[in-house]
Design an enzyme around this catalytic site. Structure first.
Site, short mmCIF file in Angstrom:
data_model
loop_
_atom_site.label_atom_id
_atom_site.label_comp_id
_atom_site.label_asym_id
_atom_site.label_seq_id
_atom_site.Cartn_x
_atom_site.Cartn_y
_atom_site.Cartn_z
N ASN A 47 0.84 -1.20 0.00
CA ASN A 47 0.00 0.00 0.00
C ASN A 47 0.87 1.25 0.00
O ASN A 47 1.97 1.28 0.57
CB ASN A 47 -1.03 0.01 1.14
N VAL A 48 0.36 2.27 -0.67
CA VAL A 48 1.06 3.55 -0.80
C VAL A 48 0.05 4.64 -0.46
O VAL A 48 -0.88 4.90 -1.23
CB VAL A 48 1.60 3.74 -2.24
N GLU A 49 0.21 5.24 0.73
CA GLU A 49 -0.76 6.22 1.19
C GLU A 49 -0.42 7.62 0.68
O GLU A 49 0.61 7.84 0.04
CB GLU A 49 -0.84 6.17 2.72
N CYS A 58 -4.17 0.79 -2.43
CA CYS A 58 -4.05 -0.46 -1.68
C CYS A 58 -2.94 -1.31 -2.27
O CYS A 58 -2.54 -1.13 -3.44
CB CYS A 58 -5.36 -1.24 -1.76
N GLU A 60 -3.12 -4.21 -3.33
CA GLU A 60 -3.61 -4.95 -4.50
C GLU A 60 -3.49 -4.10 -5.77
O GLU A 60 -3.33 -4.65 -6.87
CB GLU A 60 -5.07 -5.35 -4.29
N CYS A 91 -9.98 -5.66 0.90
CA CYS A 91 -11.15 -4.78 1.00
C CYS A 91 -12.07 -5.01 -0.20
O CYS A 91 -11.72 -5.67 -1.18
CB CYS A 91 -10.71 -3.32 1.09
N CYS A 94 -10.83 -3.96 -3.65
CA CYS A 94 -9.76 -4.83 -4.15
C CYS A 94 -10.30 -6.19 -4.56
O CYS A 94 -9.73 -6.85 -5.42
CB CYS A 94 -8.65 -4.92 -3.12
N1 THU Z 1 -5.32 -1.69 2.54
C1 THU Z 1 -4.76 -2.42 1.54
O1 THU Z 1 -3.65 -2.14 1.09
N2 THU Z 1 -5.47 -3.45 1.02
C2 THU Z 1 -6.68 -3.87 1.50
O2 THU Z 1 -7.28 -4.76 0.93
C3 THU Z 1 -7.22 -3.27 2.73
C4 THU Z 1 -6.64 -1.95 3.09
C5 THU Z 1 -4.57 -0.54 3.07
C6 THU Z 1 -5.12 0.80 2.65
C7 THU Z 1 -4.61 1.70 3.76
O3 THU Z 1 -3.32 2.16 3.41
C8 THU Z 1 -4.50 0.79 4.97
O4 THU Z 1 -4.59 -0.54 4.47
C9 THU Z 1 -5.59 1.01 6.01
O5 THU Z 1 -6.85 0.93 5.44
#
Ligand code: THU
Length: 136
Positions: A47-49, A58, A60, A91, A94
């Site tokens: 994940n890259v915020e 996410c 994925e 999620c 994804c």
């Molecule tokens: N996140 C994912 O990378 N994949 C998922 O399927 C669920 C959530 C990440 C997004 C965010 O950076 C962190 O988890 C908290 O929601």
């Protein structure tokens, strides 16, 4: 298709490696994802915020991007992990990404065990539905 325990372990190891590179300064919830492709390749993502929280990618998203960039194909086995290496559920958004690139037969590792996509995203919306509802 049967995926061996060794293959699942290798995918989890790759997902942990990806998770260690996550950029998650806001949620402090790093995620790593890894998958086996039908030609034997593996792909992964983290994940890259973003300061604009809604812009967050996410794990994925990165995985699917690597899949396409490295030649495409169909995902056959997928896992994603959190900071402790524990298996996570993907999620909802994804799950839709996984449906597009894995289809009904993709096997997804969840905390409850391995499930086909038909159970992870029942009655999924897919490419065929675009034809059914399209304007003439
Ligand atoms: N996140 C994912 O990378 N994949 C998922 O399927 C669920 C959530 C990440 C997004 C965010 O950076 C962190 O988890 C908290 O929601």
């Amino acid at each position: 298709m049967t995926i061996s325990d060794d293959t699942w372990a290798a995918l989890r190891a790759l997902a942990i490696e990806a998770m260690d590179r996550a950029y998650a300064p806001y949620s402090k919830f790093p995620v790593g994802a890894a998958a086996l492709v039908d030609d034997g390749r593996t792909v992964s993502g983290c994940n890259v915020e973003n300061a604009g929280y809604g812009v967050t990618l996410c794990a994925e998203c990165g995985l699917v991007s690597e899949l396409v960039r490295s030649g495409g194909g169909r995902l056959v086995a997928f896992t994603c992990v959190g900071a402790g290496g524990q298996v996570l559920v993907p999620c909802g958004r994804c799950r839709q990404l996984l449906w597009e690139h894995g289809g009904p037969e993709l096997l997804v590792e969840l905390p409850s065990g391995v499930h086909p996509m038909t159970e992870v995203l029942p009655e999924a919306f897919g490419p065929q539905d675009l034809q059914v509802g399209a304007r003439a």
